[in-house]
Design a protein around this motif. Structure first.
Motif, mmCIF file in Angstrom:
data_model
loop_
_atom_site.group_PDB
_atom_site.id
_atom_site.type_symbol
_atom_site.label_atom_id
_atom_site.label_comp_id
_atom_site.label_asym_id
_atom_site.label_seq_id
_atom_site.Cartn_x
_atom_site.Cartn_y
_atom_site.Cartn_z
ATOM 1 N N GLY A 118 0.810 -1.219 0.000
ATOM 2 C CA GLY A 118 0.000 0.000 0.000
ATOM 3 C C GLY A 118 0.843 1.269 0.000
ATOM 4 N N THR A 119 0.282 2.336 -0.588
ATOM 5 C CA THR A 119 0.920 3.659 -0.557
ATOM 6 C C THR A 119 -0.150 4.668 -0.140
ATOM 7 N N GLU A 146 10.301 -0.418 2.588
ATOM 8 C CA GLU A 146 10.435 -1.518 3.564
ATOM 9 C C GLU A 146 10.602 -2.839 2.791
ATOM 10 N N SER A 199 2.713 -0.937 -7.087
ATOM 11 C CA SER A 199 2.102 0.067 -6.209
ATOM 12 C C SER A 199 2.102 1.411 -6.931
ATOM 13 N N GLU A 227 -0.874 -0.555 -11.780
ATOM 14 C CA GLU A 227 -2.042 -1.445 -11.871
ATOM 15 C C GLU A 227 -3.308 -0.601 -12.077
HETATM 16 N N1 LIG Z 1 -7.100 -1.138 -4.448
HETATM 17 C C1 LIG Z 1 -7.169 -0.788 -5.708
HETATM 18 O O1 LIG Z 1 -8.247 -0.787 -6.318
HETATM 19 C C2 LIG Z 1 -5.925 -0.398 -6.474
HETATM 20 C C3 LIG Z 1 -5.960 -0.360 -7.869
HETATM 21 C C4 LIG Z 1 -4.804 -0.009 -8.548
HETATM 22 C C5 LIG Z 1 -3.647 0.326 -7.852
HETATM 23 N N2 LIG Z 1 -3.657 0.304 -6.491
HETATM 24 C C6 LIG Z 1 -2.406 0.614 -5.783
HETATM 25 O O2 LIG Z 1 -1.802 -0.634 -5.436
HETATM 26 C C7 LIG Z 1 -1.148 -0.548 -4.160
HETATM 27 C C8 LIG Z 1 -1.730 -1.579 -3.205
HETATM 28 O O3 LIG Z 1 -3.089 -1.268 -2.988
HETATM 29 P P1 LIG Z 1 -4.057 -2.235 -2.158
HETATM 30 O O4 LIG Z 1 -5.405 -1.628 -2.205
HETATM 31 O O5 LIG Z 1 -3.849 -3.635 -2.622
HETATM 32 O O6 LIG Z 1 -3.426 -2.058 -0.701
HETATM 33 P P2 LIG Z 1 -3.778 -2.889 0.609
HETATM 34 O O7 LIG Z 1 -3.558 -1.967 1.728
HETATM 35 O O8 LIG Z 1 -5.097 -3.550 0.457
HETATM 36 O O9 LIG Z 1 -2.688 -4.050 0.627
HETATM 37 C C9 LIG Z 1 -1.336 -3.879 0.866
HETATM 38 C C10 LIG Z 1 -0.808 -5.140 1.540
HETATM 39 O O10 LIG Z 1 0.601 -5.085 1.615
HETATM 40 C C11 LIG Z 1 1.005 -5.625 2.877
HETATM 41 N N3 LIG Z 1 2.358 -5.110 3.155
HETATM 42 C C12 LIG Z 1 2.718 -3.844 3.468
HETATM 43 N N4 LIG Z 1 4.056 -3.762 3.599
HETATM 44 C C13 LIG Z 1 4.540 -5.004 3.354
HETATM 45 C C14 LIG Z 1 5.851 -5.558 3.316
HETATM 46 N N5 LIG Z 1 6.932 -4.801 3.543
HETATM 47 N N6 LIG Z 1 5.980 -6.877 3.032
HETATM 48 C C15 LIG Z 1 4.900 -7.639 2.793
HETATM 49 N N7 LIG Z 1 3.650 -7.188 2.815
HETATM 50 C C16 LIG Z 1 3.463 -5.875 3.080
HETATM 51 C C17 LIG Z 1 -0.060 -5.136 3.835
HETATM 52 O O11 LIG Z 1 -0.080 -5.890 5.031
HETATM 53 C C18 LIG Z 1 -1.308 -5.309 2.978
HETATM 54 O O12 LIG Z 1 -1.859 -6.606 3.126
HETATM 55 C C19 LIG Z 1 -1.333 0.902 -3.712
HETATM 56 O O13 LIG Z 1 -0.225 1.648 -4.123
HETATM 57 C C20 LIG Z 1 -2.577 1.353 -4.466
HETATM 58 O O14 LIG Z 1 -2.613 2.741 -4.672
HETATM 59 C C21 LIG Z 1 -4.758 -0.067 -5.780
#
Ligand SMILES: NC(=O)c1ccc[n+]([C@@H]2O[C@H](COP(=O)([O-])OP(=O)(O)OC[C@H]3O[C@@H](n4cnc5c(N)ncnc54)[C@H](O)[C@@H]3O)[C@@H](O)[C@H]2O)c1
Length: 429
Positions: free
Chosen positions: A83-84, A99, A120, A149
């Motif tokens: 996540g960001t 990280e 991300s 993505e």
């Molecule tokens: N959700 C969406 O619809 C979407 C669509 C396109 C792009 N994005 C982008 O994709 C990225 C991820 O979004 P998301 O919604 O999946 O986030 P999220 O918060 O649902 O998931 C992130 C996951 O990463 C894990 N994590 C964090 N740091 C970690 C590490 N060092 N090692 C291992 N695991 C770790 C967290 O525990 C969490 O489960 C973001 O940058 C977001 O902007 C999201």
């Protein structure tokens, strides 16, 4: 090919599934132990249509781990999907990305040639920064590729399996060749560019969609003033191919984990470069005001909400997801709780998450009937199919006062029972 995906959230888990679908073997890394345990048991920690079936189908070729040492095996490509979220000042918080990179460095994963793919959403220049950071740590041939993505929650698996395009930001022909092997399927559409542009494409897309939504919401507000009909306006605009029919729906504004943070991050990125992106600043402001439209409308019927029974239908930021991040329902529940209203909520999938947030300060209902029973007011925030198909006479039957304010334009005005007061966004009552 053996690939790794880091971060099992909405993007990472779905990416792992979509890459397994085309025959790759996946090592999936998640640091949150609760999520990891669920995944190891074959239970998805997130809701997305059909996700359980896909997890079952790929139980042999997606291995869930917390330990980065596992990446020392024959992994050739590592996708970073952590996540960001938004920092307090609106910039993107990239700490999880770094990280993950540091874990890769510290676990000696750079002892062989690999490709690190940043999925991300990250500020412009992040891929280049990571490249510099890694160059100092190894003499191996490590490539960093920006691969933003574009999936949408609710249709995420389909979107990831059949993306409309795959953006690759890199100047390495070798990395492109290998990533095309990972993505495998024929007839994929690729947009190959430099990493800065790839990073900007992601922000540009989300911000453009947010602009469209805010523009439509302003037109909806004008419709209300001129006694117009927003749905006809949407049709009139959407049939013009130059405009297109998508993202023309008006309502109580955009939410979710992406649009709010990505629009603000682009404003900040522009600012960093000495530029003011005025269109986007306006879209953000319009959205902020739009999210409380239903409360404004409700004030016509009630001077304050003290001790009123209010039914909230829909708490996820959109249908077919359990995600409540930046959901309009949350802003509104908070305002109503401040004004001491009694709140009952119903949502088909996000109730457990809502419960964690609000504990016993609100009531959680098993169905719509239960939520609207005895209510003085009903507010609709998510256009779940079940809510759209609800028997309208039941509002009259169960509510104390059948006043329904609909932030997602779920119902046809011609079908509203005579005794029900119904207002939407973009239609004069
Ligand atoms: N959700 C969406 O619809 C979407 C669509 C396109 C792009 N994005 C982008 O994709 C990225 C991820 O979004 P998301 O919604 O999946 O986030 P999220 O918060 O649902 O998931 C992130 C996951 O990463 C894990 N994590 C964090 N740091 C970690 C590490 N060092 N090692 C291992 N695991 C770790 C967290 O525990 C969490 O489960 C973001 O940058 C977001 O902007 C999201």
């Amino acid at each position: 090919m053996k690939v790794a995906v880091i971060g099992m959230g909405y993007v990472g888990l779905v990416t792992a599934i979509s890459l397994a679908e085309v025959g790759n073997e996946i090592i999936a890394i998640e640091k949150n132990s609760i999520k990891l345990e669920k995944l190891k048991l074959g239970i998805s920690p997130i809701y997305e249509p059909n996700i359980q079936e896909y997890l079952k189908k790929h139980k042999e070729n997606i291995k869930f781990e917390s330990n980065y040492e596992k990446l020392n095996e024959e992994v050739k490509v590592i996708f970073i999907c952590v996540g960001t979220p938004e920092n307090k000042d609106g910039t993107a918080d990239t700490r999880s990305v770094y990280e993950a990179i540091n874990e890769i460095i510290n676990n000696n994963v750079l002892a062989k040639d690999i490709i690190i793919v940043i999925k991300s959403t990250v500020p412009i220049g992040t891929n280049k920064d990571i490249e510099k950071l890694i160059k100092n740590k190894t003499n191996k041939n490590i490539k960093i590729v920006s691969n933003p993505e574009f999936l949408s929650q609710g249709t995420a698996i389909d979107d990831a399996i059949n993306p409309q395009r795959i953006v690759l930001g890199t100047d390495s022909k070798e990395a492109i060749k290998i990533l095309k092997l990972v993505y495998k399927k024929n007839n994929r559409k690729y947009v190959i560019t430099d990493s800065n542009t790839a990073e900007l494409i992601k922000y540009a897309c989300n911000s453009f969609l947010a602009l469209k939504i805010s523009y439509m919401n302003e037109l909806a507000n004008i419709c209300e003033l001129i006694n117009g009909n927003i749905k006809d306006l949407e049709k009139g605009m959407g049939t013009d191919k130059r405009i297109g029919k998508y993202f023309l729906k008006s309502g109580v504004g955009y939410g979710g984990s992406c649009f709010p943070k990505d629009t603000k991050a682009l404003v900040k990125l522009a600012e960093r470069e000495g530029y003011e992106i005025k269109t986007l600043e306006a879209a953000i402001l319009v959205n902020k005001n739009q999210r409380i439209k239903l409360i404004e409308k409700a004030k016509k019927y009630y001077k304050n909400f003290n001790n009123l029974n209010i039914a909230i239908l829909g708490t996820s930021f959109k249908p077919n997801t359990d995600d409540i991040r930046e959901s309009a329902a949350i802003d509104n529940i908070n305002i109503l709780l401040n004004e001491k209203a009694n709140i009952k909520v119903y949502d088909p999938v996000s109730l457990e998450i809502i419960k964690e947030k609000y504990k016993d300060s609100i009531e959680y209902c098993n169905n719509i009937d239960e939520a609207v029973t005895g209510a003085d007011l009903c507010l609709i925030f998510t256009e779940w199919k079940e809510i759209k198909e609800y028997k309208l006479n039941n509002f009259v039957k169960y509510m104390k006062k059948p006043i329904v304010l609909d932030g997602r334009n779920c119902y046809n005005f011609n079908k509203i029972p005579r005794k029900m007061i119904y207002e939407t966004i973009g239609n004069k009552k």
